[in-house]
Design an enzyme around this catalytic site. Structure first.
Site, PDB file in Angstrom:
ATOM      1  N   SER A  97     -14.517   5.585   8.215  1.00  0.00           N
ATOM      2  CA  SER A  97     -15.103   6.032   6.774  1.00  0.00           C
ATOM      3  C   SER A  97     -16.205   5.381   6.260  1.00  0.00           C
ATOM      4  CB  SER A  97     -14.011   6.105   5.879  1.00  0.00           C
ATOM      5  OG  SER A  97     -12.974   6.767   6.347  1.00  0.00           O
TER       6      SER A  97
HETATM    7  N1  SAH Z   1      -8.919   5.362   8.065  1.00  0.00           N
HETATM    8  C1  SAH Z   1      -9.774   5.531   9.352  1.00  0.00           C
HETATM    9  C2  SAH Z   1     -10.750   6.638   9.239  1.00  0.00           C
HETATM   10  C3  SAH Z   1     -10.312   7.565  10.229  1.00  0.00           C
HETATM   11  S1  SAH Z   1     -10.852   9.301  10.327  1.00  0.00           S
HETATM   12  C4  SAH Z   1     -10.625   4.121   9.488  1.00  0.00           C
HETATM   13  O1  SAH Z   1     -10.597   3.376   8.515  1.00  0.00           O
HETATM   14  O2  SAH Z   1     -11.161   3.883  10.537  1.00  0.00           O
HETATM   15  C5  SAH Z   1      -9.416  10.175  10.210  1.00  0.00           C
HETATM   16  C6  SAH Z   1      -8.282   9.846  11.185  1.00  0.00           C
HETATM   17  O3  SAH Z   1      -7.193  10.783  10.887  1.00  0.00           O
HETATM   18  C7  SAH Z   1      -8.838  10.239  12.853  1.00  0.00           C
HETATM   19  O4  SAH Z   1      -8.739   9.152  13.458  1.00  0.00           O
HETATM   20  C8  SAH Z   1      -8.054  11.429  12.812  1.00  0.00           C
HETATM   21  O5  SAH Z   1      -7.610  11.191  14.515  1.00  0.00           O
HETATM   22  C9  SAH Z   1      -6.636  10.979  12.139  1.00  0.00           C
HETATM   23  N2  SAH Z   1      -5.956  12.217  11.991  1.00  0.00           N
HETATM   24  C10 SAH Z   1      -6.290  13.469  11.877  1.00  0.00           C
HETATM   25  N3  SAH Z   1      -5.113  14.307  11.753  1.00  0.00           N
HETATM   26  C11 SAH Z   1      -3.926  13.479  11.527  1.00  0.00           C
HETATM   27  C12 SAH Z   1      -2.651  13.710  11.336  1.00  0.00           C
HETATM   28  N4  SAH Z   1      -1.951  14.832  11.099  1.00  0.00           N
HETATM   29  N5  SAH Z   1      -1.802  12.528  11.255  1.00  0.00           N
HETATM   30  C13 SAH Z   1      -2.170  11.414  11.643  1.00  0.00           C
HETATM   31  N6  SAH Z   1      -3.639  11.066  11.888  1.00  0.00           N
HETATM   32  C14 SAH Z   1      -4.364  12.147  11.794  1.00  0.00           C
END
Ligand code: SAH
Length: 249
Positions: A97
């Site tokens: 993010s």
């Molecule tokens: N917080 C992360 C940002 C990741 S983007 C960071 O600091 O890097 C969002 C993430 O949510 C992605 O990796 C995606 O695979 C995950 N995601 C999407 N749906 C999900 C679900 N149902 N349960 C867990 N993770 C999920």
């Protein structure tokens, strides 16, 4: 507190010391960019004060953002961009993010040192690391198994023993570890998942982007009062990757 280096407990020390020196030089090389990024985050916090209801992010949140080495959370080819205030690709179609959004989401839960926080969407592990600087215990769930494994390794390497990760569908939360003082969802959902509301403590807060995938999404602050009532406030328009998994509709 810096947890950036592995502990020097085993011999031979020489290669380790070399590694440590290289690490220090690299970390130092990023220092001006990191300071610049912190200034941008502070400026944006001021600009968005009327929407977020916060004139500035707390000193503790800003310190945590300064402490976590974002360049360690991105793929090698993204390292030069690590301190730009924008999301970056981390593989598997996912992103780390935007730093301002990480700071905002963290600030909105008013983190305290005695708290337990759940994150949905571990991704790179960056948001989990920022939380880990501020609260006692972080639980984080990632649905893409290779990303979950990479993030777990990275967080261990960087020295965040207070983060527990698992691969799975975060829509259903982490029942055994709850209830939580706060929950951060870092992927956009079509609605606030009821299991997550249930796993929030009375007095707890959840921050979650809600809306159609890649279209109009709003960051919501969901609060559970002491007597269990739910109130929701719309904070900002945002753009997150979608929450996938069983409960996506
Ligand atoms: N917080 C992360 C940002 C990741 S983007 C960071 O600091 O890097 C969002 C993430 O949510 C992605 O990796 C995606 O695979 C995950 N995601 C999407 N749906 C999900 C679900 N149902 N349960 C867990 N993770 C999920």
């Amino acid at each position: 507190m810096s947890r950036r280096f592995p502990s020097l407990t085993s011999l031979p020390l020489l290669p380790l010391l070399g590694l440590l020196l290289a690490e220090t030089l690299i970390a130092d090389a990023f220092e001006p960019q990191r300071q610049q990024l912190m200034t941008e985050i502070a400026d944006l916090a001021t600009e968005t004060a009327s929407e977020t209801g916060r004139r500035a992010f707390s000193a503790a949140v800003m310190a945590a953002m300064t402490e976590v080495p974002r360049h360690r959370f991105v793929p090698l080819d993204q390292v030069p961009a690590a301190y730009q205030n924008r999301p970056l690709p981390i593989g598997h179609g996912q992103t780390i993010s935007q730093p301002y959004i990480v700071a905002l989401m963290t600030d909105l839960i008013d983190p305290r040192a005695d708290q337990t926080v759940l994150e949905i969407g571990t991704g790179s592990g960056y948001q989990a690391a920022v939380l880990a600087e501020l609260v006692a215990q972080v639980y984080s769930i990632e649905i893409i198994a290779p990303l979950a494994a990479e993030a777990a390794n990275r967080l261990q390497e960087l020295g965040y023993p207070n983060v527990q990760t698992r691969a799975g569908d975060g829509y259903y939360g982490w029942e055994e570890a709850g209830p939580f003082d706060a929950i951060l969802v870092t992927a956009a959902a079509s609605h606030v998942p009821p299991p997550l509301i249930r796993q929030l403590k009375p007095g707890g807060r959840m921050v979650i982007p809600v809306g159609a995938h890649f279209m109009a999404q709003y960051l919501l602050l969901v609060e559970k009062t002491a007597d269990g009532q739910i109130s929701t406030r719309q904070i900002l328009p945002v753009r997150f990757v979608p929450l996938t998994g069983g409960g996506k509709d």
